[in-house]
Every structure is written in structure tokens, then in C-alpha cells.
Design a protein around this motif. Structure first.
Motif, short mmCIF file in Angstrom:
data_model
loop_
_atom_site.label_atom_id
_atom_site.label_comp_id
_atom_site.label_asym_id
_atom_site.label_seq_id
_atom_site.Cartn_x
_atom_site.Cartn_y
_atom_site.Cartn_z
N GLN A 251 0.88 -1.17 0.00
CA GLN A 251 0.00 0.00 0.00
C GLN A 251 0.92 1.22 0.00
O GLN A 251 1.20 1.79 1.05
CB GLN A 251 -0.89 0.01 1.25
N PRO A 252 1.41 1.62 -1.16
CA PRO A 252 2.53 2.57 -1.25
C PRO A 252 2.40 3.87 -0.46
O PRO A 252 3.38 4.36 0.06
CB PRO A 252 2.62 2.87 -2.74
N VAL A 253 1.21 4.43 -0.34
CA VAL A 253 1.07 5.67 0.43
C VAL A 253 -0.09 5.45 1.40
O VAL A 253 -1.24 5.67 1.06
CB VAL A 253 0.82 6.89 -0.48
N SER A 254 0.23 4.98 2.60
CA SER A 254 -0.78 4.57 3.56
C SER A 254 -0.80 5.48 4.77
O SER A 254 0.17 6.16 5.08
CB SER A 254 -0.47 3.15 4.05
N THR A 255 -1.91 5.42 5.50
CA THR A 255 -1.99 6.08 6.80
C THR A 255 -1.64 5.06 7.87
O THR A 255 -1.66 3.85 7.63
CB THR A 255 -3.41 6.62 7.08
N VAL A 256 -1.34 5.54 9.07
CA VAL A 256 -1.04 4.64 10.18
C VAL A 256 -2.24 3.73 10.44
O VAL A 256 -2.08 2.54 10.67
CB VAL A 256 -0.66 5.44 11.45
N GLY A 257 -3.44 4.28 10.36
CA GLY A 257 -4.65 3.47 10.59
C GLY A 257 -4.79 2.35 9.58
O GLY A 257 -5.15 1.22 9.94
N ASP B 96 -0.48 14.60 3.73
CA ASP B 96 -1.27 14.27 2.56
C ASP B 96 -1.44 15.57 1.76
O ASP B 96 -1.73 16.62 2.33
CB ASP B 96 -2.63 13.71 2.99
N GLY B 97 -1.29 15.49 0.45
CA GLY B 97 -1.42 16.68 -0.38
C GLY B 97 -2.81 17.29 -0.35
O GLY B 97 -2.97 18.51 -0.44
N ALA B 98 -3.83 16.46 -0.19
CA ALA B 98 -5.20 16.93 -0.21
C ALA B 98 -5.71 17.34 1.18
O ALA B 98 -6.60 18.18 1.29
CB ALA B 98 -6.12 15.87 -0.79
N ASP B 99 -5.16 16.74 2.23
CA ASP B 99 -5.62 17.02 3.59
C ASP B 99 -4.42 17.00 4.53
O ASP B 99 -3.91 15.93 4.87
CB ASP B 99 -6.66 15.97 4.01
N ARG B 100 -3.99 18.18 4.96
CA ARG B 100 -2.77 18.29 5.76
C ARG B 100 -2.89 17.63 7.12
O ARG B 100 -1.89 17.39 7.79
CB ARG B 100 -2.39 19.76 5.92
N ARG B 101 -4.11 17.31 7.58
CA ARG B 101 -4.29 16.63 8.86
C ARG B 101 -3.88 15.16 8.77
O ARG B 101 -3.60 14.53 9.78
CB ARG B 101 -5.75 16.72 9.31
N ILE B 102 -3.88 14.63 7.57
CA ILE B 102 -3.57 13.21 7.37
C ILE B 102 -2.08 13.05 7.12
O ILE B 102 -1.49 13.75 6.31
CB ILE B 102 -4.38 12.64 6.18
#
Length: 147
Positions: free
Chosen positions: A45-51, A82-88
Motif C-alpha cells: 500500500q505505497p502511500v498509507s496512513t497509520v490506521g 497528505d497533499g489533499a488534507d494536511r491533517r492526514i
């Protein structure tokens, strides 16, 4: 002994016999199994969140975050906004992480090929056909999981 039990026994024997050569080859990387699995999940999953990574590992977000921090400190993964959402915060492999996975893959292939050398031609043909069948079954299993 049932066939399933014998298969489990055979797989265990193979892993025990091949593991020492892999451990010796990994000694320079000092990589724990959980870190190797984590690197594989991130690579898948090349660009994943911790969750997302925690869910894939079946671990808590906090434990996964600590493991990721350890890999960040080693330069194997990086965290970024994240480029679209800086909180992520997104997690990705670094070039060093990709290189380590390539080395691990190479060591595993080498171990399997050395094992292959200990088979005669008839045994190789049998094992080759069995590997084709296992690869096809793995593909079907993956497709079912994705449905």
C-alpha cells in the motif's frame, strides 16, 4: 497422521532448515520480523496512513505508530502530509526501505534456488508443477478476498 498435519510438519521442517541461512544473511540489517512485515505492508500500500497499516497488521494504531517511528529512525520509511488534507499523515517507503526489501527478496530467492539444486530432474518437474498449482490457488484466494 492426517494430510493437513503432515503438511504443517513439512512446512515447519523446511522453514527450520532454511531459516539459519536467512538469519545469517539478515544479520547486517538487524531487522525484526514485525519490521519486515511492516515494510511489506507499506510496500503493498505505497502511500498509507497509520490506521490503514494498523488494520492490515491487526495491531493497534499506537503500537503501529511506534513501529513506524522505529523504521523512520532507521531511514526505511518516511512520514509526510497528505497533499489533499494536511491533517492526514502518509507513510511511504524510502529508497533505503525499497533497497532492503529487494535484498530480502534476493536472499529468499537464493535460498530457494540452493534448495532446488538438491533435487533431481524428476523431482524438479514435480515441484515445479506443484508450485504452478500453488500460485494459481493463491491467485484465486486473492481474487476471492478482493470480492
Amino acid at each position: 497422521m492426517e494430510q493437513r498435519d503432515r503438511l504443517i510438519e513439512i512446512i515447519g521442517e523446511m522453514q527450520r532448515d532454511l531459516l539459519p541461512s536467512l538469519i545469517r544473511a539478515h544479520s547486517e540489517d538487524d531487522l525484526r520480523l514485525v519490521h519486515a512485515v511492516l515494510l511489506r505492508v507499506i510496500a503493498h500500500q505505497p502511500v498509507s496512513t497509520v490506521g490503514e497499516i494498523a488494520e492490515a497488521l491487526g495491531r493497534s494504531r499506537s503500537r503501529t505508530s511506534r513501529l513506524i517511528d522505529q523504521l523512520v529512525n532507521r531511514g526505511l520509511v518516511a512520514r509526510g502530509e497528505d497533499g489533499a488534507d494536511r491533517r492526514i499523515r502518509r507513510v511511504r517507503l524510502t529508497e533505503e526501505g525499497r533497497a532492503l526489501l529487494r535484498r530480502i527478496d534476493g536472499m529468499r530467492v537464493d535460498a530457494q534456488l540452493r534448495l532446488w539444486e538438491h533435487l533431481d530432474d524428476d523431482e524438479r518437474a514435480t515441484v515445479f508443477r506443484a508450485m504452478e498449482l500453488l500460485a494459481a490457488a493463491a491467485k484465486r484466494m486473492k481474487q476471492e478476498a478482493e470480492e
